[in-house]
Design a protein around this motif. Sequence first.
Motif, PDB file in Angstrom:
ATOM      1  N   THR A 144      -1.957  26.881 -92.660  1.00 29.51           N
ATOM      2  CA  THR A 144      -2.848  27.345 -91.590  1.00 29.51           C
ATOM      3  C   THR A 144      -2.011  27.821 -90.421  1.00 29.51           C
ATOM      4  OG1 THR A 144      -2.976  25.125 -90.634  1.00 29.51           O
ATOM      5  CG2 THR A 144      -4.666  25.729 -92.253  1.00 29.51           C
ATOM      6  N   ASP A 145      -2.619  28.675 -89.647  1.00 30.10           N
ATOM      7  CA  ASP A 145      -1.925  29.204 -88.470  1.00 30.10           C
ATOM      8  C   ASP A 145      -2.212  28.292 -87.284  1.00 30.10           C
ATOM      9  OD1 ASP A 145      -0.576  30.717 -86.650  1.00 30.10           O
ATOM     10  OD2 ASP A 145      -2.234  32.129 -86.348  1.00 30.10           O
ATOM     11  N   GLN A 146      -1.455  27.228 -87.180  1.00 26.39           N
ATOM     12  CA  GLN A 146      -1.639  26.260 -86.101  1.00 26.39           C
ATOM     13  C   GLN A 146      -0.428  26.259 -85.187  1.00 26.39           C
ATOM     14  OE1 GLN A 146      -2.341  22.533 -88.135  1.00 26.39           O
ATOM     15  NE2 GLN A 146      -4.559  22.745 -87.906  1.00 26.39           N
ATOM     16  N   VAL A 147      -0.706  26.032 -83.910  1.00 29.35           N
ATOM     17  CA  VAL A 147       0.387  25.887 -82.964  1.00 29.35           C
ATOM     18  C   VAL A 147       0.968  24.486 -83.117  1.00 29.35           C
ATOM     19  CG1 VAL A 147      -1.059  25.050 -81.078  1.00 29.35           C
ATOM     20  CG2 VAL A 147       1.087  26.212 -80.561  1.00 29.35           C
ATOM     21  N   PHE A 148       2.258  24.380 -82.966  1.00 31.60           N
ATOM     22  CA  PHE A 148       2.923  23.081 -83.067  1.00 31.60           C
ATOM     23  C   PHE A 148       3.659  22.814 -81.758  1.00 31.60           C
ATOM     24  CE2 PHE A 148       6.454  20.241 -84.007  1.00 31.60           C
ATOM     25  CZ  PHE A 148       5.848  19.255 -84.761  1.00 31.60           C
ATOM     26  N   VAL A 149       3.415  21.616 -81.213  1.00 28.74           N
ATOM     27  CA  VAL A 149       4.102  21.201 -79.988  1.00 28.74           C
ATOM     28  C   VAL A 149       5.174  20.205 -80.392  1.00 28.74           C
ATOM     29  CG1 VAL A 149       3.876  20.135 -77.730  1.00 28.74           C
ATOM     30  CG2 VAL A 149       2.022  21.558 -78.623  1.00 28.74           C
ATOM     31  N   GLY A 150       6.417  20.569 -80.199  1.00 28.68           N
ATOM     32  CA  GLY A 150       7.528  19.737 -80.643  1.00 28.68           C
ATOM     33  C   GLY A 150       8.074  18.849 -79.547  1.00 28.68           C
ATOM     34  N   PRO A 151       8.718  17.742 -79.901  1.00 26.29           N
ATOM     35  CA  PRO A 151       9.270  16.796 -78.926  1.00 26.29           C
ATOM     36  C   PRO A 151      10.423  17.415 -78.152  1.00 26.29           C
ATOM     37  CG  PRO A 151      10.030  16.241 -81.124  1.00 26.29           C
ATOM     38  CD  PRO A 151       9.026  17.346 -81.301  1.00 26.29           C
ATOM     39  N   PRO A 152      10.760  16.852 -77.012  1.00 23.85           N
ATOM     40  CA  PRO A 152      11.840  17.422 -76.199  1.00 23.85           C
ATOM     41  C   PRO A 152      13.207  17.244 -76.862  1.00 23.85           C
ATOM     42  CG  PRO A 152      11.077  15.371 -75.240  1.00 23.85           C
ATOM     43  CD  PRO A 152      10.154  15.676 -76.371  1.00 23.85           C
ATOM     44  N   ALA A 153      14.075  18.185 -76.566  1.00 21.91           N
ATOM     45  CA  ALA A 153      15.460  18.132 -77.041  1.00 21.91           C
ATOM     46  C   ALA A 153      16.332  18.785 -75.987  1.00 21.91           C
ATOM     47  CB  ALA A 153      15.591  18.834 -78.385  1.00 21.91           C
ATOM     48  N   PHE A 154      17.596  18.443 -76.024  1.00 18.03           N
ATOM     49  CA  PHE A 154      18.522  19.048 -75.066  1.00 18.03           C
ATOM     50  C   PHE A 154      19.020  20.354 -75.659  1.00 18.03           C
ATOM     51  CE2 PHE A 154      22.472  19.614 -72.727  1.00 18.03           C
ATOM     52  CZ  PHE A 154      22.045  19.356 -71.432  1.00 18.03           C
ATOM     53  N   SER A 155      18.594  21.460 -75.048  1.00 17.25           N
ATOM     54  CA  SER A 155      18.907  22.781 -75.584  1.00 17.25           C
ATOM     55  C   SER A 155      20.363  23.140 -75.316  1.00 17.25           C
ATOM     56  CB  SER A 155      17.981  23.830 -74.964  1.00 17.25           C
ATOM     57  OG  SER A 155      18.351  25.120 -75.379  1.00 17.25           O
ATOM     58  N   LEU A 156      21.071  23.470 -76.395  1.00 22.29           N
ATOM     59  CA  LEU A 156      22.465  23.885 -76.238  1.00 22.29           C
ATOM     60  C   LEU A 156      22.565  25.292 -75.682  1.00 22.29           C
ATOM     61  CD1 LEU A 156      23.904  22.484 -79.594  1.00 22.29           C
ATOM     62  CD2 LEU A 156      23.979  21.445 -77.320  1.00 22.29           C
ATOM     63  N   VAL A 157      21.478  26.054 -75.830  1.00 25.55           N
ATOM     64  CA  VAL A 157      21.475  27.427 -75.334  1.00 25.55           C
ATOM     65  C   VAL A 157      21.191  27.452 -73.835  1.00 25.55           C
ATOM     66  CG1 VAL A 157      20.410  29.702 -75.542  1.00 25.55           C
ATOM     67  CG2 VAL A 157      20.769  28.287 -77.587  1.00 25.55           C
ATOM     68  N   SER A 158      20.091  26.742 -73.426  1.00 26.23           N
ATOM     69  CA  SER A 158      19.706  26.738 -72.006  1.00 26.23           C
ATOM     70  C   SER A 158      20.318  25.586 -71.227  1.00 26.23           C
ATOM     71  CB  SER A 158      18.180  26.673 -71.885  1.00 26.23           C
ATOM     72  OG  SER A 158      17.697  25.470 -72.477  1.00 26.23           O
ATOM     73  N   ASN A 159      20.927  24.637 -71.948  1.00 30.52           N
ATOM     74  CA  ASN A 159      21.608  23.499 -71.333  1.00 30.52           C
ATOM     75  C   ASN A 159      20.652  22.654 -70.469  1.00 30.52           C
ATOM     76  OD1 ASN A 159      23.950  21.944 -70.997  1.00 30.52           O
ATOM     77  ND2 ASN A 159      24.365  22.892 -68.998  1.00 30.52           N
ATOM     78  N   ARG A 160      19.490  22.321 -71.031  1.00 28.62           N
ATOM     79  CA  ARG A 160      18.511  21.502 -70.310  1.00 28.62           C
ATOM     80  C   ARG A 160      17.541  20.902 -71.318  1.00 28.62           C
ATOM     81  NH1 ARG A 160      15.391  26.544 -67.326  1.00 28.62           N
ATOM     82  NH2 ARG A 160      14.890  27.706 -69.241  1.00 28.62           N
ATOM     83  N   TRP A 161      16.795  19.866 -70.827  1.00 29.76           N
ATOM     84  CA  TRP A 161      15.781  19.250 -71.676  1.00 29.76           C
ATOM     85  C   TRP A 161      14.557  20.163 -71.722  1.00 29.76           C
ATOM     86  CZ3 TRP A 161      16.752  15.316 -74.765  1.00 29.76           C
ATOM     87  CH2 TRP A 161      17.788  14.435 -74.450  1.00 29.76           C
ATOM     88  N   ALA A 162      14.077  20.373 -72.934  1.00 32.02           N
ATOM     89  CA  ALA A 162      12.913  21.238 -73.100  1.00 32.02           C
ATOM     90  C   ALA A 162      12.159  20.823 -74.357  1.00 32.02           C
ATOM     91  CB  ALA A 162      13.330  22.696 -73.195  1.00 32.02           C
ATOM     92  N   PHE A 163      10.861  21.005 -74.327  1.00 28.30           N
ATOM     93  CA  PHE A 163      10.075  20.834 -75.555  1.00 28.30           C
ATOM     94  C   PHE A 163       9.611  22.214 -76.005  1.00 28.30           C
ATOM     95  CE2 PHE A 163       6.972  20.469 -72.138  1.00 28.30           C
ATOM     96  CZ  PHE A 163       5.891  21.212 -72.591  1.00 28.30           C
ATOM     97  N   THR A 164       9.104  22.302 -77.214  1.00 28.12           N
ATOM     98  CA  THR A 164       8.824  23.610 -77.810  1.00 28.12           C
ATOM     99  C   THR A 164       7.364  23.754 -78.192  1.00 28.12           C
ATOM    100  OG1 THR A 164       9.407  22.773 -80.004  1.00 28.12           O
ATOM    101  CG2 THR A 164      11.166  23.814 -78.720  1.00 28.12           C
ATOM    102  N   VAL A 165       6.931  25.023 -78.144  1.00 31.90           N
ATOM    103  CA  VAL A 165       5.626  25.415 -78.669  1.00 31.90           C
ATOM    104  C   VAL A 165       5.906  26.527 -79.680  1.00 31.90           C
ATOM    105  CG1 VAL A 165       3.356  26.345 -78.147  1.00 31.90           C
ATOM    106  CG2 VAL A 165       4.491  24.835 -76.514  1.00 31.90           C
ATOM    107  N   SER A 166       5.432  26.380 -80.897  1.00 33.55           N
ATOM    108  CA  SER A 166       5.823  27.320 -81.951  1.00 33.55           C
ATOM    109  C   SER A 166       4.642  27.711 -82.825  1.00 33.55           C
ATOM    110  CB  SER A 166       6.920  26.701 -82.821  1.00 33.55           C
ATOM    111  OG  SER A 166       6.450  25.499 -83.421  1.00 33.55           O
ATOM    112  N   ARG A 167       4.810  28.898 -83.458  1.00 37.76           N
ATOM    113  CA  ARG A 167       3.864  29.372 -84.467  1.00 37.76           C
ATOM    114  C   ARG A 167       4.661  30.002 -85.608  1.00 37.76           C
ATOM    115  NH1 ARG A 167      -1.555  29.588 -83.677  1.00 37.76           N
ATOM    116  NH2 ARG A 167      -2.325  29.135 -81.556  1.00 37.76           N
ATOM    117  N   SER A 168       4.034  30.052 -86.769  1.00 38.97           N
ATOM    118  CA  SER A 168       4.709  30.631 -87.937  1.00 38.97           C
ATOM    119  C   SER A 168       4.559  32.151 -87.954  1.00 38.97           C
ATOM    120  CB  SER A 168       4.134  30.034 -89.223  1.00 38.97           C
ATOM    121  OG  SER A 168       2.755  30.363 -89.341  1.00 38.97           O
ATOM    122  N   ILE A 169       5.514  32.819 -88.642  1.00 38.57           N
ATOM    123  CA  ILE A 169       5.476  34.273 -88.847  1.00 38.57           C
ATOM    124  C   ILE A 169       5.404  34.520 -90.352  1.00 38.57           C
ATOM    125  CG2 ILE A 169       6.724  36.440 -88.530  1.00 38.57           C
ATOM    126  CD1 ILE A 169       8.025  35.222 -86.080  1.00 38.57           C
TER     127      ILE A 169
END
Length: 500
Positions: A144-169
């Motif tokens: 199904t095409d559902q949004v997923f809210v992921g737990p926070p992680a320390f982003s190596l790209v942005s160098n900060r704590w962030a959580f994610t919102v994602s969808r499939s392609i």
Amino acid sequence: MKQTMSVNFLVATVSGTILMFTVLVGLSTGFFYFTYKEALAAKQSVSISRVQALKEHAERVFSEADQILRFVQRNSASSGGFDKVSVAGKRAFVDNAHFDFSGIGLIFLLDHDGLLFESSGSMSDNPPDYSEQAFFLFHQNSFTDQVFVGPPAFSLVSNRWAFTVSRSISNSDGSFAGVVLAEIDCAYFEQVYQAAAPEAGGSVSLLTADGIPLVHIPHDDSIYRDNTPFSGTVIFDILSESSGFLTEPHPASDTPARCYSFRHLDTYPAVLVNEYTIEEAAASWRKYTLVYCAFLFLLLLLVAFLTVIVVRQFDRLREVNEDLTEKQLALESMALKDSMTGLVNRAVLHDRLTNALSVSRRYGNQYVGLLFMDIDHFKDLNDTYGHLFGDEVLKVFADRISGVLRVSDTFARMGGDEFVVMVPLVSSRSELELVARKIELALRDPFAIGDVSVEVRSSIGYALSVRPESTADSLISEADNAMYLVKQQHRRREQEQKTE
């Protein structure tokens, strides 16, 4: 009577003060309870309003991020997924993306193997592998095409704590092509939540549908690092209900009960929770109560002080009243008694004699007897030894005769050296003679006054109210005349003794 009234007023004042204290304490207790409940209700209302406002804010941020995700989805669907033809368009979109919300960070595109395909940030030569991340596994295995809210992680790209919102392609054939991922900055939400001014010691949390904290203030890296769902009966109830207010049912004995206001986001799998303790909720109430108690204490001290002043004033008034009463009684006593001998005076004798005559007439065979007496040669004693000596003779004379009389008899000083004894309810003259004999025996011993000892004798005249028309004045006059005759007899006898 005045003293009794003063005592009664004093008792009423003290009782009224105690009653007022009791009423004030009772009213204050009820007032404290009411304001305490009101403070908790007000804090609950503030907490619910805060959660509602923060929930609406989270909805807006999630919606903005989701718009970006859906745009990428639509773009991918129109270009056939991640084929080589569409790569340039996706890269152009990511490179030129501009977002209204500062909380939305980088956008990532992952291929069907979980490798970073493109990013709105800088790309490394060795792109990270996200194939084992929860969000990727969710989309890879979901139909199904559902949004997923992921737990926070320390982003190596942005160098900060962030959580994610994602969808499939999806590819053009509908198969799984990859994931589009929006990174949301935890610090941005923390600033917003901190600005909402939660209670000191309280917290605001944005949780996933599984209870994993996405954002939490006060900030704690360990909470973000562990990605452990909050647990407990209260958390279970929060995750089960859409919104509400809960109080911890059985807190530990050494910890205060905690309260929770919560609301689930309408569209996205997350819940906003504001948690605080009852102690924190009652903090302002305690400050107000302390001020009120201090005011009440000062008021009670003032009332107690005024009561003490009133009591002291009434004590002084009572003392003055008692002193005046004593003086009044002394004046009344002086008006009714002879000041030298302490015997009643002529006025009292006259009043008692009148009453006794009235009583004797009721009995018929009972009479009132009078003994009228004076001291023989009293003038000679005064002339020889002085008036002070004569006064002492009068006192001793009165004391000796008082000692042989009955309680019902009245002994009065008429003036000078003249005295009267009233004997009520006698049946014959012989009873009066018996009283006279007792008086003579009482005077038999010499009067020792200072260094002088003198013989004192008295002439006694009798009167008996045998006539119905007898009055107080007539009876006194009759006894006086009888005493005068006895005194003449004494003088003749003394003259005869001197002649012989």
